[in-house]
Design an enzyme around this catalytic site. Structure first.
Site, PDB file in Angstrom:
ATOM      1  N   SER A  79       0.838  -1.050  -0.009  1.00 60.17           N
ATOM      2  CA  SER A  79      -0.039   0.088   0.014  1.00 60.17           C
ATOM      3  C   SER A  79       1.119   1.232  -0.238  1.00 60.17           C
ATOM      4  O   SER A  79       1.945   1.098   0.453  1.00 60.17           O
ATOM      5  CB  SER A  79      -1.048   0.100   1.255  1.00 60.17           C
ATOM      6  OG  SER A  79      -1.586   1.199   1.531  1.00 60.17           O
ATOM      7  N   TYR A  82      -2.254  -1.790  10.155  1.00 55.18           N
ATOM      8  CA  TYR A  82      -2.297  -1.899   8.910  1.00 55.18           C
ATOM      9  C   TYR A  82      -0.876  -1.307   8.227  1.00 55.18           C
ATOM     10  O   TYR A  82      -0.187  -1.743   7.295  1.00 55.18           O
ATOM     11  CB  TYR A  82      -3.519  -1.002   8.435  1.00 55.18           C
ATOM     12  CG  TYR A  82      -3.373  -1.063   6.659  1.00 55.18           C
ATOM     13  CD1 TYR A  82      -4.294  -2.101   5.968  1.00 55.18           C
ATOM     14  CD2 TYR A  82      -3.161   0.005   5.931  1.00 55.18           C
ATOM     15  CE1 TYR A  82      -4.412  -2.330   4.750  1.00 55.18           C
ATOM     16  CE2 TYR A  82      -3.225  -0.173   4.431  1.00 55.18           C
ATOM     17  CZ  TYR A  82      -3.889  -1.221   3.804  1.00 55.18           C
ATOM     18  OH  TYR A  82      -3.979  -1.358   2.297  1.00 55.18           O
TER      19      TYR A  82
END
Length: 259
Positions: free
Chosen positions: A141, A154
């Site tokens: 990401s 995350y």
């Protein structure tokens, strides 16, 4: 066909980014295993691809369960004879301020993103080594490079995938195995749609402001990254002809993060 008869496992492939990558691979001649926790949804995706005349199979896989991962990979090998490409894509999102983050949810996030990458790679590498080559691709990401509020596990996990890929690139080089990380910006998938109201509530702003002032504020065009954008990069990494890019990560974010 860039992936003519290459055997590809894509986790979390019943929907979203994983489904798009699986379809892109199949349309390039790959034999694609749709690996997902939801077997019925995986089967539906595989059936859709087969109706196009493409090669696909569904595999039940909980990426946090070592035995389930090993069974799933073994099923693919039994059907098609090996593994050439692994895309470790399965993921979820849970948001809280750090001081309110339940430990169980922290562990769940790390298990899916990091343990899942480790377990699927561990199961696939022996088959790649025996074949003399392969490609391991992790779904990172922009949060593999940057931090955002409310996303402690995350961000931690996505940073960790870059380190894991670098190790695989070093260890796999002698066996012809490459490793890379794709780092998308915000992609309008069910996972992101779920985050919009959650972040609006946590930050005390409107959902429209979450999109414009949080998610897309640093892009050059105010646009979401698309699943097709990500699938093109996944195809690049899976088919790159040398080790020149191994160990590298590529940000796909409409200019949100530039390196």
């Amino acid at each position: 066909m860039k992936l003519d008869n290459k055997i590809c496992i894509v986790t979390g492939a019943a929907s979203g980014i994983g489904r798009e990558i699986a379809a892109r691979y199949a349309r390039e001649g790959g034999r694609v295993a749709i690996a997902d926790l939801n077997l019925a949804a995986a089967q539906a995706t595989a059936d859709d691809l087969r109706r196009e005349g493409l090669q696909a199979m569904a595999v039940a896989m909980d990426v946090t369960d070592e035995a389930a991962v090993e069974r799933g990979v073994a099923d693919v090998v039994a059907a098609w004879g090996g593994v050439d490409v692994l895309v470790s894509n399965a993921g979820v999102q849970i948001v809280h301020p750090l001081e309110e983050f339940p430990y169980a949810e922290w562990k769940k996030m790390l298990a899916i993103h990091l343990d899942g990458a480790f377990l699927t790679t561990k199961a696939c590498l022996p088959h790649m080594y025996r074949a003399g080559g392969g490609s391991v691709i992790y779904m990172g990401s922009v949060h593999s490079k940057l931090a955002s509020v409310l996303k402690a596990p995350y961000v931690t996990a996505k940073h960790g995938l870059i380190g894991l890929a670098k190790v695989i690139a070093k260890e796999g080089a002698a066996h012809g195995v490459r490793a890379n990380v794709i780092c998308p910006g915000f992609v309008r998938t069910p996972l992101v749609d779920k985050q919009i109201p959650e972040q609006a509530e946590k930050l005390g702003i409107s959902e429209d402001d979450v999109i414009k002032k949080v998610m897309l504020k640093d892009t050059v065009d105010g646009e979401f990254t698309t699943t097709a954008d990500v699938a093109e990069v996944a195809l690049l990494f899976a088919t790159f002809p040398s080790n020149a890019l191994t160990g590298q990560s590529l940000v796909v974010s409409h200019g949100w993060y530039m390196q």
